[in-house]
Enzyme design. Structure first.
Site: not given
Lengths: 65, 260
Positions: B96, B157, B184-185, B206-207
């Site tokens: 990645k 995040g 992401a986001g 992830n977050t």
């Protein structure tokens, strides 16, 4: 001999990578090493000689997103 | 099934391994997500340290495919070297690829990204580039040989969800043969569902899971969101329209002529 290990200047006695790992008491088994921005395969750790000013990165797996 | 280079997977949810309250919760959340691909990073190990070994044994217990990232790299040189270290450490051609332009927004350096991707693909890597929703950049990445492209929904995040829906839709329309992942986001399972409804092949997050009050339950919720979005895409969503159209039949409405 003065080298840079993970961004920090250190004086070391070892002259090869495998000896350096012993000297610094690295005990884990999952490392990758870059010497002056080139990856140094594990098979070459024993034969690779260090010289003053070398930049060594010792890297392991970590959490990531 | 979703294809990443020459490998096929049933799960369309890729999950990160960072920020969980504990290693046990990380493992349970990854299992609950149904993910078959997890992202990991590489970091300096201090002398005498065993942090890397401890983490790696947790990941190996999960029986998942590992996607190493180049998170934190700000230059092409750093990213390329980190990718090569990852290949040495994990024995995978997958990476990645992140080249970061700005610390506060973690905005990708798309110029450096294309350059690093070009170098790595020539060296045999299978690159998963983290990029913006810019079509021109995505096309350059495809020209460089990327078979997967991973545009952001919003900054890493941030939990904002899809900020530029039209941009993401355009990428899907223009790159029909590329595996597209929203990376992401994303903050909520509905955001993941929206990405899949747009025809995206998968999402990576992830977050939003790791920082939930109950990461394991949230992992399950994202799994369901991804499944709902994919199923809806396959079912074919109706087009939005400007005026109402009654769903209940008009013919036979009681008192039809009594109301004026």
């Amino acid at each position: 001999m003065r080298v840079t290990i993970n961004g920090e200047a250190r004086d070391i006695a070892a002259t090869r990578i495998d000896a350096l790992l012993n000297e610094l008491e690295y005990e884990g088994s999952h490392f990758a090493i870059a010497l002056n921005f080139d990856v140094l395969p594990k098979s070459r750790w024993a034969e690779t000689h260090l010289k003053a000013g070398d930049e060594i990165e010792i890297i392991t797996p970590r959490q990531g997103g | 099934m979703v294809k990443f280079y020459d490998r096929e997977f049933s799960s369309r949810l890729l999950i990160g391994t960072a920020l969980y309250p504990s290693p046990k919760i990380m493992q349970d959340a990854i299992r609950a997500s149904g993910s078959q691909i997890v992202t990991v990073s590489l970091r300096r190990e201090s002398a005498g340290g065993k942090t890397g070994d401890a983490f790696w044994s947790l990941i190996r217990e999960l029986d998942v495919t590992v996607l190493p990232n180049t998170a934190g790299c700000k230059t092409v040189r750093e990213a390329v070297t980190t990718a090569k270290l990852a290949r040495e450490l994990f024995g995978t051609p997958w990476v990645k690829l992140e080249v970061i332009a700005d610390n506060d927004t973690l905005q990708p350096d798309v110029v450096g990204l294309v350059e690093a991707a070009t170098i790595l693909i020539k060296d045999g890597f299978e690159v998963f580039p983290y990029c913006t929703d810019d079509l021109g950049v995505a096309m350059r990445l495809v020209d460089a040989g990327c078979k997967v492209v991973m545009p952001w929904a919003a900054p890493i995040g941030s939990a904002k969800g899809i900020v530029n829906r039209d941009g993401l839709r355009l990428l899907r329309d223009r790159l029909p043969d590329i595996t597209l992942v929203v990376d992401a986001g994303l903050g909520a399972p509905s955001h993941a569902a929206q990405a899949l409804e747009l025809g995206y092949d998968a999402v990576l997050l992830n977050t939003a899971i790791a920082k939930a009050d109950d990461p394991v339950a949230m992992a399950n919720a994202f799994r369901l969101g991804v499944e709902a979005g994919r199923t809806a895409y396959q079912a074919g969503l109706m087009e939005a329209r400007d005026f109402a159209s009654p769903s209940t039949p008009v013919v036979g409405t009681p008192f039809w002529h009594a109301v004026s």
